[in-house]
Design a protein around this motif. Structure first.
Motif, PDB file in Angstrom:
ATOM      1  N   LEU A   6       0.836  -1.207   0.000  1.00 39.85           N
ATOM      2  CA  LEU A   6       0.000   0.000   0.000  1.00 39.85           C
ATOM      3  C   LEU A   6       0.870   1.257   0.000  1.00 39.85           C
ATOM      4  O   LEU A   6       0.574   2.234  -0.706  1.00 39.85           O
ATOM      5  N   GLY A   7       1.941   1.231   0.792  1.00 41.05           N
ATOM      6  CA  GLY A   7       2.831   2.385   0.831  1.00 41.05           C
ATOM      7  C   GLY A   7       3.538   2.625  -0.496  1.00 41.05           C
ATOM      8  O   GLY A   7       3.644   3.774  -0.963  1.00 41.05           O
ATOM      9  N   LEU A   8       4.010   1.546  -1.126  1.00 42.85           N
ATOM     10  CA  LEU A   8       4.687   1.679  -2.412  1.00 42.85           C
ATOM     11  C   LEU A   8       3.735   2.206  -3.486  1.00 42.85           C
ATOM     12  O   LEU A   8       4.105   3.081  -4.285  1.00 42.85           O
ATOM     13  N   ASP A   9       2.517   1.672  -3.501  1.00 42.25           N
ATOM     14  CA  ASP A   9       1.562   2.122  -4.515  1.00 42.25           C
ATOM     15  C   ASP A   9       1.184   3.580  -4.296  1.00 42.25           C
ATOM     16  O   ASP A   9       1.073   4.351  -5.249  1.00 42.25           O
ATOM     17  N   ALA A  10       0.957   3.966  -3.036  1.00 43.48           N
ATOM     18  CA  ALA A  10       0.592   5.352  -2.749  1.00 43.48           C
ATOM     19  C   ALA A  10       1.705   6.317  -3.156  1.00 43.48           C
ATOM     20  O   ALA A  10       1.453   7.414  -3.656  1.00 43.48           O
ATOM     21  N   ALA A  11       2.938   5.888  -2.964  1.00 41.10           N
ATOM     22  CA  ALA A  11       4.076   6.766  -3.242  1.00 41.10           C
ATOM     23  C   ALA A  11       4.449   6.810  -4.720  1.00 41.10           C
ATOM     24  O   ALA A  11       4.785   7.882  -5.257  1.00 41.10           O
ATOM     25  N   PHE A  12       4.395   5.663  -5.400  1.00 45.04           N
ATOM     26  CA  PHE A  12       4.949   5.593  -6.750  1.00 45.04           C
ATOM     27  C   PHE A  12       3.941   5.150  -7.824  1.00 45.04           C
ATOM     28  O   PHE A  12       4.163   5.427  -9.004  1.00 45.04           O
ATOM     29  N   GLY A  13       2.880   4.448  -7.424  1.00 46.44           N
ATOM     30  CA  GLY A  13       1.981   3.903  -8.428  1.00 46.44           C
ATOM     31  C   GLY A  13       2.712   2.897  -9.300  1.00 46.44           C
ATOM     32  O   GLY A  13       3.644   2.227  -8.856  1.00 46.44           O
ATOM     33  N   TYR A  14       2.283   2.802 -10.560  1.00 48.86           N
ATOM     34  CA  TYR A  14       2.976   1.933 -11.521  1.00 48.86           C
ATOM     35  C   TYR A  14       3.633   2.850 -12.546  1.00 48.86           C
ATOM     36  O   TYR A  14       2.957   3.411 -13.415  1.00 48.86           O
TER      37      TYR A  14
END
Length: 325
Positions: free
Chosen positions: A15-23
């Motif tokens: 969740l943190g990675l997606d919130a910060a960077f997305g795809y």
């Protein structure tokens, strides 16, 4: 660490990675996206197992077999990847990145924000162009209020399908769990239609998608109600009232839950009669507020969405800590 705790920490990081960077677009240009790979397999199965000359019962059986093959392939690949990564130093980082690619938290926010920005900067034409990227209805039939409602409805429904449901199945089954969910959801979006071609072939995919989305639709509605406590200008009481009254009236067994909660929270009416490319849908209204939504309402919905995502992440952290002790 127990498997349940491990999955929850994986969820927190994803969740943190997606919130910060997305795809990242650069990654997409090079290797596309896991959902694109899944879609390619579904198209191949469709060509092989959905023959126009077949009778309805044959198409239904073909759809069941195709779905089982799809899920078998996805499970075999992701289970093998998970087993391999557990023998690699810091393999959990790679696993978290893979899981993050299957959560649409940031991309959903960006796509819905683009609708508000389109309306604000380029008027109705800009809003129609942006909303056509996220909804299946005919954009040319929408006025400003219709564009705004469509964006908010998409935000509510995809909060459940694109964020909460992947998170739930990641917590339950790790990388294979979230990948299997995305395979089912992608199959439903591609072949789970009521057209002549897919009414029978896509029956199994559509029914299974309804089933696997059932927990997340209820959780997402509760998260939106909770998020009202942290979002000025929204009402948790009205959200709960709309949820209780209207959720079961939606044509979808799941979409009505987050849409009704969102409508009540914002003081809007959502869903209702609308036109898709396939024809007119005479659906029940969610909420009893104002149907004249605007770009400002989209912005408010996005603030509520961010608070709901933060609530989801906070609950995942608390659950992970509790199970780790």
């Amino acid at each position: 660490m127990t498997p349940a705790a491990s999955n929850l920490w994986l969820l927190v990081i994803a969740l943190g990675l997606d919130a910060a960077f997305g795809y990242p677009d650069a990654v997409y240009r090079v290797i596309r996206h896991p959902v694109v790979w899944i879609g390619s397999l579904i198209r191949q199965l469709d060509r092989q197992s959905n023959r126009p000359a077949w009778r309805r019962w044959q198409r239904r059986i073909g759809g069941v077999v195709a779905l089982l093959v799809l899920l078998g392939v996805v499970f075999a690949i992701t289970a093998a990847i998970r087993a391999l990564l557990r023998d690699v130093p810091y393999g959990w980082v790679v696993e978290a990145v893979l899981c993050a690619s299957l959560i649409a938290q940031r991309s959903l926010r960006d796509h819905v924000s683009a609708v508000a920005r389109g309306l604000e900067q380029d008027g109705l034409a800009g809003g129609r162009k942006a909303v056509a990227m996220i909804v299946g209805r005919d954009p040319d039939s929408l006025d400003e209020h219709g564009v705004s409602r469509a964006a908010i409805e998409s935000l509510a429904e995809n909060f459940s399908d694109g964020v909460v449901a992947p998170a739930f199945w990641l917590a339950v089954g790790g990388l294979p769990g979230i990948a299997l969910y995305k395979a089912i959801n992608t199959a439903d979006s591609m072949i789970g239609h009521k057209s002549d071609k897919y009414r029978d072939f896509g029956w199994a995919a559509a029914r299974l998608d309804d089933l696997v989305n059932l927990p997340a639709s209820r959780i997402s509605a509760l998260l939106l109600i909770l998020a009202c406590l942290f979002t000025p200008g929204t009402s948790s009481r009205d959200a709960f009232t709309a949820l209780e009254r209207d959720a079961g009236q939606h044509r979808s067994p799941n979409a009505g839950w987050p849409e009704a909660a969102m409508a009540g929270a914002l003081g809007l009416r959502l869903a209702g009669p609308r036109r898709y490319a396939s024809g007119w849908v005479d659906d029940h209204w969610m909420g009893n507020g104002n149907a004249d939504a605007t770009a400002a309402d989209i912005r408010k919905a996005l603030r509520l969405y961010r608070a709901a995502c933060a609530s989801l992440g906070s609950m995942a952290i608390l659950a992970a800590i509790a199970l780790t002790r």
